[in-house]
Design an enzyme around this catalytic site. Structure first.
Site, mmCIF file in Angstrom:
data_model
loop_
_atom_site.group_PDB
_atom_site.id
_atom_site.type_symbol
_atom_site.label_atom_id
_atom_site.label_comp_id
_atom_site.label_asym_id
_atom_site.label_seq_id
_atom_site.Cartn_x
_atom_site.Cartn_y
_atom_site.Cartn_z
ATOM 1 N N HIS A 1 0.839 -1.206 0.000
ATOM 2 C CA HIS A 1 0.000 0.000 0.000
ATOM 3 C C HIS A 1 0.873 1.254 0.000
ATOM 4 C CE1 HIS A 1 -4.003 -1.805 0.289
ATOM 5 N NE2 HIS A 1 -3.455 -2.724 1.055
ATOM 6 N N THR A 2 2.078 1.148 -0.480
ATOM 7 C CA THR A 2 2.941 2.323 -0.601
ATOM 8 C C THR A 2 2.988 2.843 -2.032
ATOM 9 O OG1 THR A 2 4.774 0.760 -0.757
ATOM 10 C CG2 THR A 2 4.481 1.875 1.358
ATOM 11 N N GLY B 1 -7.444 -12.986 -8.189
ATOM 12 C CA GLY B 1 -7.902 -12.367 -6.942
ATOM 13 C C GLY B 1 -7.182 -12.888 -5.720
ATOM 14 N N LEU C 1 -1.649 -11.967 -6.217
ATOM 15 C CA LEU C 1 -0.448 -12.190 -7.030
ATOM 16 C C LEU C 1 -0.562 -11.464 -8.370
ATOM 17 C CD1 LEU C 1 0.278 -15.968 -6.237
ATOM 18 C CD2 LEU C 1 1.076 -13.919 -5.044
ATOM 19 N N SER C 2 -1.555 -10.610 -8.457
ATOM 20 C CA SER C 2 -1.693 -9.684 -9.574
ATOM 21 C C SER C 2 -2.009 -10.344 -10.911
ATOM 22 C CB SER C 2 -0.444 -8.810 -9.717
ATOM 23 O OG SER C 2 -0.742 -7.755 -10.584
ATOM 24 N N SER C 3 -3.073 -11.111 -10.920
ATOM 25 C CA SER C 3 -3.573 -11.631 -12.197
ATOM 26 C C SER C 3 -4.088 -10.486 -13.066
ATOM 27 C CB SER C 3 -4.684 -12.652 -11.965
ATOM 28 O OG SER C 3 -5.847 -12.037 -11.446
ATOM 29 N N SER C 4 -4.536 -9.398 -12.439
ATOM 30 C CA SER C 4 -5.117 -8.305 -13.232
ATOM 31 C C SER C 4 -4.046 -7.619 -14.085
ATOM 32 C CB SER C 4 -5.840 -7.296 -12.338
ATOM 33 O OG SER C 4 -4.984 -6.750 -11.364
ATOM 34 N N ASP D 1 2.112 -3.207 -9.863
ATOM 35 C CA ASP D 1 1.806 -4.493 -10.501
ATOM 36 C C ASP D 1 2.154 -4.488 -11.986
ATOM 37 O OD1 ASP D 1 0.842 -4.932 -7.997
ATOM 38 O OD2 ASP D 1 -1.261 -5.136 -8.580
HETATM 39 P P1 ADP Z 1 -5.367 -9.915 -8.439
HETATM 40 O O1 ADP Z 1 -4.818 -8.919 -9.388
HETATM 41 O O2 ADP Z 1 -4.720 -9.856 -7.103
HETATM 42 O O3 ADP Z 1 -5.347 -11.312 -8.967
HETATM 43 P P2 ADP Z 1 -7.755 -8.407 -8.939
HETATM 44 O O4 ADP Z 1 -9.074 -8.347 -8.236
HETATM 45 O O5 ADP Z 1 -6.990 -7.152 -9.077
HETATM 46 O O6 ADP Z 1 -6.899 -9.535 -8.190
HETATM 47 O O7 ADP Z 1 -7.966 -8.977 -10.405
HETATM 48 C C1 ADP Z 1 -8.670 -10.181 -10.618
HETATM 49 C C2 ADP Z 1 -9.612 -10.009 -11.810
HETATM 50 O O8 ADP Z 1 -8.858 -9.990 -13.032
HETATM 51 C C3 ADP Z 1 -10.556 -11.180 -11.980
HETATM 52 O O9 ADP Z 1 -11.709 -11.020 -11.183
HETATM 53 C C4 ADP Z 1 -10.895 -11.107 -13.473
HETATM 54 O O10 ADP Z 1 -11.869 -10.121 -13.721
HETATM 55 C C5 ADP Z 1 -9.579 -10.623 -14.071
HETATM 56 N N1 ADP Z 1 -8.770 -11.755 -14.575
HETATM 57 C C6 ADP Z 1 -7.512 -12.066 -14.203
HETATM 58 N N2 ADP Z 1 -7.061 -13.151 -14.883
HETATM 59 C C7 ADP Z 1 -8.058 -13.528 -15.712
HETATM 60 C C8 ADP Z 1 -8.218 -14.593 -16.686
HETATM 61 N N3 ADP Z 1 -7.252 -15.487 -16.923
HETATM 62 N N4 ADP Z 1 -9.398 -14.662 -17.359
HETATM 63 C C9 ADP Z 1 -10.382 -13.771 -17.119
HETATM 64 N N5 ADP Z 1 -10.289 -12.782 -16.220
HETATM 65 C C10 ADP Z 1 -9.155 -12.643 -15.523
HETATM 66 MG MG MG Z 2 -4.934 -6.797 -9.231
#
Ligand code: ADP
Ligand code: MG
Length: 388
Positions: free
Chosen positions: A30-31, A118, A121-124, A166
């Site tokens: 959070h920095t 979610g 680990l930054s899937s977004s 990220d």
């Molecule tokens: P984090 O970044 O920590 O994983 P976030 O809430 O920031 O969590 O992002 C997760 C969101 O990104 C998911 O709810 C979805 O909308 C999107 N997302 C990530 N990876 C995929 C994927 N492989 N297919 C579809 N949506 C994805």
């Molecule tokens: Mg994210």
């Protein structure tokens, strides 16, 4: 992946595959949106997008995770509004690309990911950066501009007021090193980690509802702290500008909750710098202690932890070879990251899994974190080139 592409889109002519990694943040939580310091590493968990230009007038996007295909007219991309749907990430990126002057044509995109969604680990960001590379389809772009563009997509289109960490680490990750990022200057320093040290992420497998709204609340609380502190210290524009020594005498000017939020950020920035020093000196015990201090600060002052995260941290501390642990990512679920002796990894994974199962009747997923290269095109599937 190319075979799968053929099944879904009916042809696989000219398919290229782009990869962008997830990350684990070792310290500095959070920095980033306070323009301070962070120390993430890119992971070998990554999002891959197979893409090819297509005939017709549409962009088609398929996510294997969702087993869902969506179709968008290229001509309407610039005017689309967010839909609170996973496609907001790639469509937000497409809009920012168009805004930056990159013409997009009809294309097919297949998304495959090994980053848990979610889980902190930054899937977004992995999805944003890999989608951007897929839309660019080999056209060059300055890597820093790429990271900033993806951040704008998440802020402006998805509506999450995130910092730069990220997207930056997904672009600039490197094998064998964590990356200290100065989120104001956007400069970076590659920090090799002591060879005897290992980092293991443990996934609580939960994400509490609060996470999105609490994140926005914290961003607002930090801005409120800046408004008051800048009256005391002219020139303060973000919490990054306040040292712990300056903060303490001024803390009483802030409403109590705001003071605790600001105290976390101010002390966390200092911890990142001390952690990097300890890492360079190979002092694992000091590194571990700083990670634990970070967790306690997030738990009590920033209040973004939860029962499951606290349990994983406290349980890890009692285990063989462990130096420290903390929550990682935004909080309210997701993962912890534990620093331990490399030789202790297998025993730790077994021990923490059993302890968590006994308490929550859930099996946590664990990941040994290997610092990996940043985003790029997969030209052959053994060797993945980095952009940076
Ligand atoms: P984090 O970044 O920590 O994983 P976030 O809430 O920031 O969590 O992002 C997760 C969101 O990104 C998911 O709810 C979805 O909308 C999107 N997302 C990530 N990876 C995929 C994927 N492989 N297919 C579809 N949506 C994805
Ligand atoms: Mg994210």
């Amino acid at each position: 992946m190319i075979e799968r592409f053929r099944q879904i889109f009916g042809q696989a002519e000219g398919v290229r595959v782009f990869r962008a990694p997830g990350r684990v943040n070792i310290i500095g939580e959070h920095t980033d949106y306070n323009l301070g310091f962070v120390l993430p590493m890119a992971l070998d968990l990554a999002t891959y997008v197979a893409a090819a230009p297509s005939g017709g007038r549409n962009v088609r996007i398929y996510s294997e995770h969702r087993n869902e295909m969506r179709e968008f007219e290229v001509d309407g991309l610039a005017e689309r509004k967010p839909e609170q749907h996973w496609t907001d990430y790639p469509i937000g990126v497409a809009q920012e690309l168009i805004r930056a002057g990159h013409a997009l044509g009809p294309a097919d995109l297949l998304i495959r990911s090994t980053v848990p969604e979610g889980s902190g680990l930054s899937s977004s960001a992995a999805l944003e950066v890999s989608s951007a590379l897929a839309f660019l389809n080999g056209r060059a772009m300055d890597p820093l501009e790429l990271a900033l563009l993806c951040q704008r997509a998440e802020r402006n289109f998805v509506g999450m007021p995130c910092g730069i960490m990220d997207q930056y680490i997904s672009v600039f990750g490197r094998e064998h090193a964590a990356v200290e990022i100065d989120c104001r200057s956007l400069g970076r320093r590659y920090v090799p980690l002591p060879h005897s040290a290992a980092f293991v992420a443990v996934n609580t497998m939960v994400k509490h509802e609060l996470s999105g709204s609490a994140y926005r609340d914290r961003v607002r609380e930090c801005a409120a702290a800046v408004e008051i502190l800048k009256q005391q210290y002219p020139g303060v524009e973000s919490l990054r500008d306040v040292s712990p020594e300056q903060f303490e005498p001024a803390a009483r000017l802030l409403p109590p909750v705001v003071a605790r939020r600001a105290r976390h950020v101010v002390t966390e920035d200092a911890r990142v710098n001390r952690f990097v020093e300890a890492g360079e000196a190979g002092e694992l015990a000091r590194m571990g202690k700083l990670m634990l201090e970070s967790h306690r600060s997030l738990q009590h002052d920033y209040e973004v932890s939860c029962e499951e995260l606290d349990f994983l941290v406290d349980a890890a501390l009692g285990m063989e070879g462990v130096f420290g642990a903390r929550m990682t990512g935004g909080g309210f679920g997701g993962c912890t990251v534990t620093l331990l002796r490399r030789a202790a990894v297998a025993g730790f994974i077994e021990g923490i899994t059993r302890a968590y199962e006994a308490k929550f009747h859930l099996t946590p997923r664990t990941y040994e974190c290997r610092p990996s290269a940043g985003a790029g095109e997969c030209k052959n599937f053994e060797k993945i080139p980095a952009l940076s």
